[in-house]
Design an enzyme around this catalytic site. Sequence first.
Site, PDB file in Angstrom:
ATOM      1  N   THR A 215       0.821  -1.210   0.000  1.00  0.00           N
ATOM      2  CA  THR A 215       0.000   0.000   0.000  1.00  0.00           C
ATOM      3  C   THR A 215       0.860   1.266   0.000  1.00  0.00           C
ATOM      4  OG1 THR A 215      -1.788  -1.101   1.138  1.00  0.00           O
ATOM      5  CG2 THR A 215      -1.589   1.246   1.566  1.00  0.00           C
ATOM      6  N   VAL A 244     -12.657  -5.660   2.135  1.00  0.00           N
ATOM      7  CA  VAL A 244     -12.073  -4.315   2.191  1.00  0.00           C
ATOM      8  C   VAL A 244     -11.157  -4.258   3.408  1.00  0.00           C
ATOM      9  CG1 VAL A 244     -12.554  -1.844   2.451  1.00  0.00           C
ATOM     10  CG2 VAL A 244     -14.085  -3.260   1.068  1.00  0.00           C
ATOM     11  N   GLY A 245      -9.972  -3.699   3.242  1.00  0.00           N
ATOM     12  CA  GLY A 245      -9.021  -3.597   4.360  1.00  0.00           C
ATOM     13  C   GLY A 245      -9.154  -2.291   5.110  1.00  0.00           C
ATOM     14  N   ASP A 246      -8.107  -1.926   5.797  1.00  0.00           N
ATOM     15  CA  ASP A 246      -8.127  -0.739   6.658  1.00  0.00           C
ATOM     16  C   ASP A 246      -7.910   0.573   5.899  1.00  0.00           C
ATOM     17  OD1 ASP A 246      -5.491  -1.780   6.127  1.00  0.00           O
ATOM     18  OD2 ASP A 246      -4.725  -0.216   7.457  1.00  0.00           O
ATOM     19  N   THR A 266      -0.064   0.824   6.735  1.00  0.00           N
ATOM     20  CA  THR A 266       0.049  -0.285   5.798  1.00  0.00           C
ATOM     21  C   THR A 266       0.286  -1.553   6.604  1.00  0.00           C
ATOM     22  OG1 THR A 266       1.309  -1.266   3.986  1.00  0.00           O
ATOM     23  CG2 THR A 266       2.527   0.191   5.456  1.00  0.00           C
ATOM     24  N   GLY A 267      -0.352  -2.642   6.184  1.00  0.00           N
ATOM     25  CA  GLY A 267      -0.172  -3.882   6.938  1.00  0.00           C
ATOM     26  C   GLY A 267      -1.414  -4.743   6.864  1.00  0.00           C
ATOM     27  N   GLY A 269      -4.695  -5.471   7.210  1.00  0.00           N
ATOM     28  CA  GLY A 269      -5.835  -4.597   7.421  1.00  0.00           C
ATOM     29  C   GLY A 269      -6.804  -5.046   8.502  1.00  0.00           C
TER      30      GLY A 269
HETATM   31  N1  ASP Z   1      -3.474  -2.537   4.591  1.00  0.00           N
HETATM   32  C1  ASP Z   1      -3.808  -3.017   3.294  1.00  0.00           C
HETATM   33  C2  ASP Z   1      -5.058  -3.864   3.372  1.00  0.00           C
HETATM   34  O1  ASP Z   1      -5.214  -4.606   4.325  1.00  0.00           O
HETATM   35  C3  ASP Z   1      -2.746  -3.856   2.687  1.00  0.00           C
HETATM   36  C4  ASP Z   1      -1.427  -3.189   2.593  1.00  0.00           C
HETATM   37  O2  ASP Z   1      -1.044  -2.421   3.469  1.00  0.00           O
HETATM   38  O3  ASP Z   1      -0.719  -3.407   1.596  1.00  0.00           O
HETATM   39  O4  ASP Z   1      -5.835  -3.821   2.453  1.00  0.00           O
END
Ligand code: ASP
Length: 352
Positions: A215, A244-246, A266-267, A269
Amino acid sequence: MLHMKRSLVLFSICFAMAGTVAVTHADSQWSIVIHGGAGVIDRASLTKEQDASYRAALERALDAGAAVLEANGSSLDAVQAAIASMEDDALFNAGRGAVYTSEGRNELDAAIMDGRTLNAGAVAGVTRTRHPILLARKVMERSPHVMLVGPGADAFSFEQRLEQVDPAWFYTERRWRALEEYLEEHKLPIPPKPIGASANAAIDALVHDEGKYGTVGAVAVDVHGNLAAGTSTGGTTGKRWGRVGDSPIIGAGTYASNDSCAVSATGAGEYFIRLTVAREICALVEYKKMALQAAADEVIHKRLTALGGDGGIIAVAPDGQMAWSFNTKGMYRARVTKGKAPEVAIYKEERR
Ligand code: ASP
């Protein structure tokens, strides 16, 4: 005579005040921090060429945001410019270069928040917008809503005349291969490639599979002391069922308030959503009066780690404090403050 004197005094006061304002603006600092994802990113897993390309891409995005701030532009415009640059760069999991759902589609999420007004805009599962961060901004400024999803968000994007691209625009062979591996591992069928998808060997040699999270995000404070945060992502490889993520969830992956801080995450989610990571960091700053770095470390290294989640954040405060914190091996990251040298880093052991 008395009247003239009074006018003179008034004029002098106004002049002095105008001078103060002008001096304050000229002296005002701006700061911007960006990230391009966190994950299994260590010296052993990146080639020299990959290392150099990621640093160059981060520099380009940082420059795009810094140029806006240097010209006394708003933090919102700076965040948008930095993110749009990374959305166009196939190295990152956002816009071009986004990861694939189990059905072989790119479903893009993005959010932006204005720390001055607490206005926010977010989109999830969009499929044709070249720059999802611009769409999030339109949601914030041209709709009565905060979040739009799926076909509705695509339709709004079209209506707002944002640049539409064929889904093949987002294609990279690397991300497709990551999908195939994921599907094989989970014993799921492999869908056909998007129509018109073509490999670009030069790009594919440089894309590093950071192991799930790539992300992009940016946070900034402008010369007026206003904060903004933005995040854009393709989500996670092999996601299903409209997951859907965070990133587009205000308070989880993205948050900004002039009263505390601006954060982009990022991480994993699912963990960031449950911990409302971005808002939690700002709450520690606002109510516990914690320093920004300490608040970020508390949430990432204690709470997120304790829950079993991995990833990282970038943050900025109204006084220009900048922070980043992550519990992964690395995080693509960069930052700069007016008048200082920019810092670009990838690995954990690189200087804070
Ligand atoms: N946080 C993002 C999600 O969970 C993924 C990412 O950080 O690459 O959608």
